[in-house]
Design a protein around this motif. Structure first.
Motif, PDB file in Angstrom:
ATOM      1  N   ASP A  38      -5.214  -7.076  69.764  1.00 18.65           N
ATOM      2  CA  ASP A  38      -5.730  -5.715  69.898  1.00 18.65           C
ATOM      3  C   ASP A  38      -6.349  -5.481  71.275  1.00 18.65           C
ATOM      4  OD1 ASP A  38      -7.919  -7.324  69.648  1.00 18.65           O
ATOM      5  OD2 ASP A  38      -8.898  -6.166  68.049  1.00 18.65           O
ATOM      6  N   SER A  98       3.441  -0.812  84.785  1.00 17.20           N
ATOM      7  CA  SER A  98       3.220  -0.522  83.362  1.00 17.20           C
ATOM      8  C   SER A  98       1.732  -0.491  83.036  1.00 17.20           C
ATOM      9  CB  SER A  98       3.928  -1.567  82.507  1.00 17.20           C
ATOM     10  OG  SER A  98       3.469  -2.878  82.845  1.00 17.20           O
ATOM     11  N   ARG A 151      -0.704   8.023  81.324  1.00 18.64           N
ATOM     12  CA  ARG A 151      -1.041   6.600  81.195  1.00 18.64           C
ATOM     13  C   ARG A 151      -2.541   6.361  81.253  1.00 18.64           C
ATOM     14  NH1 ARG A 151       3.972   3.089  83.878  1.00 18.64           N
ATOM     15  NH2 ARG A 151       5.461   3.754  82.287  1.00 18.64           N
ATOM     16  N   ASN A 154      -3.653   6.765  77.751  1.00 22.64           N
ATOM     17  CA  ASN A 154      -3.334   5.589  76.927  1.00 22.64           C
ATOM     18  C   ASN A 154      -4.069   4.332  77.386  1.00 22.64           C
ATOM     19  OD1 ASN A 154      -1.516   7.069  75.331  1.00 22.64           O
ATOM     20  ND2 ASN A 154       0.162   6.721  76.767  1.00 22.64           N
ATOM     21  N   LEU A 156      -3.782   2.810  80.080  1.00 21.78           N
ATOM     22  CA  LEU A 156      -2.921   1.927  80.861  1.00 21.78           C
ATOM     23  C   LEU A 156      -3.216   2.015  82.350  1.00 21.78           C
ATOM     24  CD1 LEU A 156       0.467   2.442  78.996  1.00 21.78           C
ATOM     25  CD2 LEU A 156      -0.939   0.378  79.017  1.00 21.78           C
ATOM     26  N   ASN A 181      -1.420  -2.387  74.088  1.00 27.06           N
ATOM     27  CA  ASN A 181      -0.029  -2.021  74.369  1.00 27.06           C
ATOM     28  C   ASN A 181       0.425  -2.527  75.734  1.00 27.06           C
ATOM     29  OD1 ASN A 181      -1.920  -0.269  75.471  1.00 27.06           O
ATOM     30  ND2 ASN A 181      -0.615   1.524  75.362  1.00 27.06           N
ATOM     31  N   LYS A 211       4.381 -12.924  74.764  1.00 23.95           N
ATOM     32  CA  LYS A 211       4.435 -12.820  73.308  1.00 23.95           C
ATOM     33  C   LYS A 211       4.520 -14.231  72.727  1.00 23.95           C
ATOM     34  CE  LYS A 211       6.701  -8.294  72.885  1.00 23.95           C
ATOM     35  NZ  LYS A 211       6.751  -7.909  74.300  1.00 23.95           N
ATOM     36  N   GLU A 215       6.323 -12.466  67.027  1.00 23.93           N
ATOM     37  CA  GLU A 215       6.688 -11.466  68.034  1.00 23.93           C
ATOM     38  C   GLU A 215       7.629 -12.065  69.082  1.00 23.93           C
ATOM     39  OE1 GLU A 215       3.713 -11.859  66.812  1.00 23.93           O
ATOM     40  OE2 GLU A 215       3.622  -9.953  65.717  1.00 23.93           O
TER      41      GLU A 215
END
Length: 253
Positions: A38, A98, A151, A154, A156, A181, A211, A215
């Motif tokens: 998270d 990103s 972004r 979010n 980001l 994310n 990951k 995942e």
């Protein structure tokens, strides 16, 4: 003689600035993304070697920038036509991170000059690279601004002014929140030491985001064996549908 003394003073000042170096470390260099991930807080701390509080020079500032994997992004504009929202114009941004976070001891525009921002691409707008736009686009800059705004919403993209703590012009630290994310990959981390807006020293390191567990297995299967991934997804969907149908038939009677 005065010109010689002035030149000597400039050389001494430059030598003092060049003697300053940044040493730093991270509380976490490997971020593992699993089903329970998270987000993660990364503590970045370090020291300034060769700094002298009573040197007579202007005080130092510290800027820390973390960038996620970069890639092209298509930004679309929507307009209302006949009561329906439709895509009308689009621009492909050639390269955008990103994730991007930049933290500084003061306001970024006060701790970094325009020239060095252009040179090192530190601020969020400078981290986004777009060569050009179609001739019919009237305001191409608004598309990059929209990307940044979305972004930021979010979490980001983060501009964290006044969040780097600097103690006695020697020790510094800050914490950067990396959201849930995140995109898998290498996150370059740059630390800049500035004086009166000019970069006098810098250091580069990285954070590895990967990951793990289920995942990792699903990601590898989808990218390396897409046929098997598609068949397995279809089998799971059919099985889930059959079980749901059987459950409702059983309880109906």
């Amino acid at each position: 003689m005065r010109a010689l003394l002035a030149s000597l003073l400039i050389l001494i000042t430059a030598a003092a600035a060049q003697a300053e170096k940044v040493v730093a470390d991270l509380s976490l260099r490997d971020v593992e993304i699993n089903a329970n991930f998270d987000g993660s807080d990364i503590l970045i701390y370090g020291a300034i070697k060769g700094a002298k509080e009573d040197s007579g020079l202007a005080p130092l500032d510290v800027i820390i920038a973390i960038s996620g994997p970069t890639g092209p992004v298509t930004v679309r504009k929507k307009d209302r036509r006949f009561g329906i929202w439709v895509n009308t114009e689009s621009i492909e941004v050639d390269r955008a991170p990103s994730f991007y976070a930049v933290a500084s001891t003061g306001k970024l525009e006060d701790t970094l000059s325009y020239n060095d921002d252009v040179r090192f691409q530190v601020s969020i707008p400078r981290a986004i690279y777009s060569v050009g736009a179609p001739a019919e686009i009237e305001d191409p800059a608004s598309f990059s601004e929209a990307l940044i705004r979305i972004r930021k919403g979010n979490n980001l993209y983060q501009q964290l002014d006044n969040t780097v703590q600097l103690f006695d012009q020697t020790l510094f630290s800050t914490t950067i929140d990396m959201p849930a994310n995140l995109v898998e990959g290498t996150y370059p981390t740059r630390i800049f030491l500035t004086r009166e807006g000019e970069v006098v020293a810098r250091l580069a390191t990285f954070i590895d985001v990967r990951k793990v567990g289920l995942e990792r297995w699903i990601y590898d299967l989808a990218h390396n064996q897409p046929l098997i991934y598609g068949i397995l997804s279809l089998v799971i969907a059919i099985t889930a549908g059959w079980l749901a149908s059987a459950f409702f038939r059983y309880f109906r009677f």
